[in-house]
Design a protein around this motif. Structure first.
Motif, PDB file in Angstrom:
ATOM      1  N   GLU A   1     -17.477 -29.958 -26.881  1.00  0.00           N
ATOM      2  CA  GLU A   1     -16.094 -29.368 -26.875  1.00  0.00           C
ATOM      3  C   GLU A   1     -15.448 -28.072 -25.334  1.00  0.00           C
ATOM      4  OE1 GLU A   1     -15.010 -27.715 -30.494  1.00  0.00           O
ATOM      5  OE2 GLU A   1     -16.003 -29.461 -31.981  1.00  0.00           O
ATOM      6  N   TYR A   2     -14.673 -28.342 -24.586  1.00  0.00           N
ATOM      7  CA  TYR A   2     -14.782 -27.639 -23.945  1.00  0.00           C
ATOM      8  C   TYR A   2     -12.559 -26.823 -24.181  1.00  0.00           C
ATOM      9  CZ  TYR A   2     -17.943 -30.090 -21.621  1.00  0.00           C
ATOM     10  OH  TYR A   2     -18.875 -30.641 -20.573  1.00  0.00           O
ATOM     11  N   HIS A   3     -13.110 -25.809 -24.486  1.00  0.00           N
ATOM     12  CA  HIS A   3     -11.168 -24.578 -25.322  1.00  0.00           C
ATOM     13  C   HIS A   3     -10.950 -24.241 -23.808  1.00  0.00           C
ATOM     14  CE1 HIS A   3     -12.327 -26.214 -29.108  1.00  0.00           C
ATOM     15  NE2 HIS A   3     -13.313 -26.501 -28.693  1.00  0.00           N
ATOM     16  N   GLN A   4     -11.435 -24.198 -22.396  1.00  0.00           N
ATOM     17  CA  GLN A   4     -10.883 -23.173 -21.177  1.00  0.00           C
ATOM     18  C   GLN A   4      -9.148 -23.801 -20.838  1.00  0.00           C
ATOM     19  OE1 GLN A   4     -13.598 -24.692 -21.170  1.00  0.00           O
ATOM     20  NE2 GLN A   4     -15.031 -24.173 -20.173  1.00  0.00           N
ATOM     21  N   GLY A   5      -9.109 -24.793 -21.358  1.00  0.00           N
ATOM     22  CA  GLY A   5      -8.446 -25.595 -20.668  1.00  0.00           C
ATOM     23  C   GLY A   5      -6.700 -25.606 -21.398  1.00  0.00           C
ATOM     24  N   ARG A   6      -5.948 -26.292 -20.985  1.00  0.00           N
ATOM     25  CA  ARG A   6      -4.235 -25.900 -21.986  1.00  0.00           C
ATOM     26  C   ARG A   6      -4.041 -26.744 -22.661  1.00  0.00           C
ATOM     27  NH1 ARG A   6      -1.840 -31.323 -21.664  1.00  0.00           N
ATOM     28  NH2 ARG A   6      -2.226 -32.858 -20.112  1.00  0.00           N
ATOM     29  N   LEU A   7      -4.907 -27.827 -23.095  1.00  0.00           N
ATOM     30  CA  LEU A   7      -5.593 -28.046 -24.479  1.00  0.00           C
ATOM     31  C   LEU A   7      -7.039 -28.580 -24.299  1.00  0.00           C
ATOM     32  CD1 LEU A   7      -5.873 -31.827 -24.524  1.00  0.00           C
ATOM     33  CD2 LEU A   7      -3.496 -31.064 -23.711  1.00  0.00           C
ATOM     34  N   PRO A   8      -8.092 -28.279 -25.648  1.00  0.00           N
ATOM     35  CA  PRO A   8      -9.451 -28.624 -25.512  1.00  0.00           C
ATOM     36  C   PRO A   8      -9.655 -30.377 -25.439  1.00  0.00           C
ATOM     37  CG  PRO A   8      -7.859 -27.621 -27.665  1.00  0.00           C
ATOM     38  CD  PRO A   8      -6.836 -27.999 -26.769  1.00  0.00           C
ATOM     39  N   LEU A   9     -11.022 -30.101 -24.578  1.00  0.00           N
ATOM     40  CA  LEU A   9     -11.313 -31.388 -24.263  1.00  0.00           C
ATOM     41  C   LEU A   9     -12.646 -31.693 -25.363  1.00  0.00           C
ATOM     42  CD1 LEU A   9     -11.795 -34.248 -22.894  1.00  0.00           C
ATOM     43  CD2 LEU A   9     -13.062 -32.856 -21.210  1.00  0.00           C
ATOM     44  N   TYR A  10     -12.478 -32.497 -26.067  1.00  0.00           N
ATOM     45  CA  TYR A  10     -13.827 -33.551 -26.998  1.00  0.00           C
ATOM     46  C   TYR A  10     -14.043 -34.581 -26.803  1.00  0.00           C
ATOM     47  CZ  TYR A  10     -10.853 -30.895 -30.304  1.00  0.00           C
ATOM     48  OH  TYR A  10     -10.036 -29.275 -30.545  1.00  0.00           O
TER      49      TYR A  10
END
Length: 160
Positions: A73-82
């Motif tokens: 999980e990556y949460h630092q962008g304009r929306l999360p990426l799973y």
């Protein structure tokens, strides 16, 4: 089950950078709840594509294949990426992972090796198949197949 009106779009890239660039173009278009399936053999460019997508939504972390963790999980962008790699679920076990919570969530889900969870997929998604060509080492054929109107719009925008 395939939609009769589903269209495929095929393009060719000749370098990992072009694969990332295509991922980045898609990343500018994705919305919360989007589901992107990435299929292809080992080394076909699935994670490279995901890196481009991640960068374009503002994720600066080192995106790597989640083969052993299943989901990163990556949460630092304009929306999360799973980012999911379900290769290890070839023999089952995905039913208990709650993948639908990701698919219905507030981020974009990217699933590598989606054929191993085909019975758990919703009816709408964008399937991207990356294939090596035999003539050049870095050349890939990338096929986009939209399932649903929203995903067809994404493919149409990518073609422009």
């Amino acid at each position: 089950m395939e939609d009769a009106d589903t269209q495929m779009e095929t393009m060719t890239v000749t370098s990992p950078e072009q694969t990332m660039q295509l991922g980045a173009q898609l990343g500018t278009l994705v919305q919360p709840g989007d589901l992107i399936l990435l299929d292809g053999d080992l080394g076909a460019g699935k994670t490279t594509f995901t890196k481009g997508l991640a960068q374009s939504i503002g994720i600066n972390a080192n995106v790597k294949s989640p083969t052993f963790t299943l989901v990163r999980e990556y949460h630092q962008g304009r929306l999360p990426l799973y980012h999911m790699d379900v290769y290890r679920l070839e023999d089952g076990g995905a039913e208990d992972l709650g993948l639908d919570e990701y698919f219905d969530g507030d981020g974009v889900s990217v699933v590598e090796w989606s054929e191993f969870i085909s019975d758990l997929l919703p009816t709408t998604y964008l399937r991207i198949t990356l294939s090596r060509t035999t003539d050049e080492a870095d050349t890939r054929t990338i096929t986009l197949k939209a399932h649903g109107d929203h995903y067809q719009q994404l493919v149409d925008q990518l073609k422009e």
